[in-house]
Design a protein around this motif. Structure first.
Motif, short mmCIF file in Angstrom:
data_model
loop_
_atom_site.label_atom_id
_atom_site.label_comp_id
_atom_site.label_asym_id
_atom_site.label_seq_id
_atom_site.Cartn_x
_atom_site.Cartn_y
_atom_site.Cartn_z
N MET A 77 0.85 -1.19 0.00
CA MET A 77 0.00 0.00 0.00
C MET A 77 0.89 1.23 0.00
O MET A 77 1.51 1.56 1.01
CB MET A 77 -0.93 -0.01 1.21
CG MET A 77 -1.92 1.14 1.22
SD MET A 77 -3.06 1.04 2.61
CE MET A 77 -3.90 2.61 2.43
N SER A 78 0.95 1.92 -1.13
CA SER A 78 1.85 3.06 -1.26
C SER A 78 1.49 3.84 -2.52
O SER A 78 0.96 3.29 -3.48
CB SER A 78 3.30 2.58 -1.37
OG SER A 78 4.19 3.66 -1.56
N VAL A 79 1.83 5.14 -2.51
CA VAL A 79 1.71 5.96 -3.72
C VAL A 79 3.05 6.03 -4.45
O VAL A 79 3.15 6.65 -5.50
CB VAL A 79 1.23 7.38 -3.38
CG1 VAL A 79 -0.15 7.34 -2.73
CG2 VAL A 79 2.22 8.11 -2.48
N ASP A 80 4.08 5.38 -3.92
CA ASP A 80 5.44 5.45 -4.45
C ASP A 80 5.59 4.51 -5.65
O ASP A 80 5.48 3.29 -5.51
CB ASP A 80 6.44 5.08 -3.36
CG ASP A 80 7.88 5.39 -3.75
OD1 ASP A 80 8.15 5.54 -4.96
OD2 ASP A 80 8.73 5.46 -2.85
N LYS A 81 5.86 5.07 -6.82
CA LYS A 81 5.98 4.26 -8.03
C LYS A 81 7.26 3.41 -8.04
O LYS A 81 7.37 2.50 -8.87
CB LYS A 81 5.95 5.16 -9.27
CG LYS A 81 4.61 5.83 -9.52
CD LYS A 81 4.64 6.60 -10.84
CE LYS A 81 3.29 7.23 -11.17
NZ LYS A 81 2.97 8.33 -10.27
N ASP B 286 15.36 1.43 -14.95
CA ASP B 286 15.97 2.00 -16.16
C ASP B 286 15.10 3.15 -16.70
O ASP B 286 15.62 4.22 -17.05
CB ASP B 286 16.10 0.93 -17.24
CG ASP B 286 16.93 -0.25 -16.79
OD1 ASP B 286 18.13 -0.27 -17.05
OD2 ASP B 286 16.36 -1.17 -16.16
N TYR B 287 13.80 2.90 -16.75
CA TYR B 287 12.86 3.91 -17.24
C TYR B 287 12.92 5.16 -16.39
O TYR B 287 12.98 6.28 -16.89
CB TYR B 287 11.46 3.29 -17.22
CG TYR B 287 10.33 4.23 -17.56
CD1 TYR B 287 10.01 4.51 -18.89
CD2 TYR B 287 9.55 4.81 -16.56
CE1 TYR B 287 8.95 5.35 -19.21
CE2 TYR B 287 8.50 5.65 -16.87
CZ TYR B 287 8.20 5.92 -18.19
OH TYR B 287 7.15 6.75 -18.49
N ARG B 288 12.93 4.97 -15.07
CA ARG B 288 12.93 6.10 -14.14
C ARG B 288 14.27 6.85 -14.19
O ARG B 288 14.31 8.06 -14.00
CB ARG B 288 12.69 5.55 -12.75
CG ARG B 288 11.79 6.24 -11.80
CD ARG B 288 10.56 6.84 -12.32
NE ARG B 288 9.80 7.34 -11.17
CZ ARG B 288 8.72 8.05 -11.26
NH1 ARG B 288 8.25 8.37 -12.44
NH2 ARG B 288 8.08 8.47 -10.19
N ALA B 289 15.36 6.13 -14.43
CA ALA B 289 16.66 6.79 -14.55
C ALA B 289 16.69 7.69 -15.78
O ALA B 289 17.33 8.76 -15.77
CB ALA B 289 17.77 5.76 -14.63
N LEU B 290 16.00 7.28 -16.83
CA LEU B 290 15.95 8.09 -18.05
C LEU B 290 15.02 9.29 -17.89
O LEU B 290 15.36 10.40 -18.31
CB LEU B 290 15.48 7.23 -19.23
CG LEU B 290 16.43 6.12 -19.69
CD1 LEU B 290 15.76 5.27 -20.76
CD2 LEU B 290 17.74 6.69 -20.22
#
Length: 242
Positions: free
Chosen positions: A102-106, A149-153
């Motif tokens: 349970m979190s809003v953190d992606k 990887d996606y978030r790093a970009l």
């Protein structure tokens, strides 16, 4: 005490609606939890305001409420809560148990490569709040294990990770479609201005990746369902917080 009441009331509601009959765990960030990642990049979470002094008093009261309600919690010294949750999730998967985070953190989307794991975001509309790997791919066009990887970009504003200038969500998904991770993206697709930032992106990815091997006490997961919490008002009154 408004914050303590709100926390207890929302947790009780979430437990009854989504976790009745399941083991519930609450995880807190340690005060020094972000130090290791900040050592890799001093901009990490530097955009966040310093916590108000009263927050620590409220956290102490929240923990007292959890103890009274027999809801288990952990704050592991030197660890961010995300890493503790990732480790607990990994341990539960090893026991062939389903897990809802349970979190809003992606950042937890990277845990969704396993179909037994879901992220529950009660801030979303009811038909969208249970998120699995298929939902991540449908929305972002990358797999769960490509999430770091996606978030790093693209960057992560909440953690003050800038991402590579000129790469947005669509471009990141297109690049990762050509290779599973940053190392597999063909050099021919990487613009010179991106290449200058590539080493930094690799560091960001390692910061975004969750640590699933935090050293935790052996008896944390009991497999026993958590009893429904008493009402928030009752808990605060019993502890003389009201």
């Amino acid at each position: 005490m408004t914050g303590v009441f709100g926390f207890a009331a929302l947790l009780r509601k979430a437990h009854l609606a989504h976790a009745d009959g399941h083991e519930v765990f609450v995880v807190f960030d340690a005060e020094n939890g972000a130090a290791a990642r900040a050592g890799e990049d001093d901009a990490y979470k530097a955009n966040r305001a310093a916590p108000e002094p009263c927050l620590f008093e409220s956290l102490a009261d929240i923990k007292r409420v959890l103890d009274l309600a027999s809801v288990r919690w952990i704050e592991q010294d030197g660890c961010e809560g995300d890493d503790v949750i990732a480790t607990l999730t990994t341990l539960a998967r090893g026991q062939d148990r389903a897990v809802d985070i349970m979190s809003v953190d992606k950042d937890f989307y990277q845990m969704l490569a396993d179909p037994r794991v879901r992220v529950l975001n009660t801030m979303l509309a009811e038909n969208r709040r249970s998120i699995d790997g298929a939902a991540v791919r449908a929305r972002f066009h990358v797999s769960a294990d490509q999430w770091p990887d996606y978030r790093a970009l693209t960057g992560d504003p909440s953690d003050n990770i800038a991402g590579i200038r000129g790469i947005g969500p669509m471009t990141a998904a297109r690049l990762l479609a050509h290779g599973g991770h940053l190392e597999q993206i063909p050099q021919s697709l990487i613009r010179p201005s991106w290449g200058e930032q590539w080493e930094q992106a690799l560091r960001w990815r390692e910061m975004i990746r969750l640590d699933c091997k935090v050293e935790l006490p052996d008896d944390l997961l009991t497999g026993q369902a958590t009893d429904a919490m008493p009402r928030a008002a009752h808990l605060l009154e019993t502890l003389d917080l009201w």
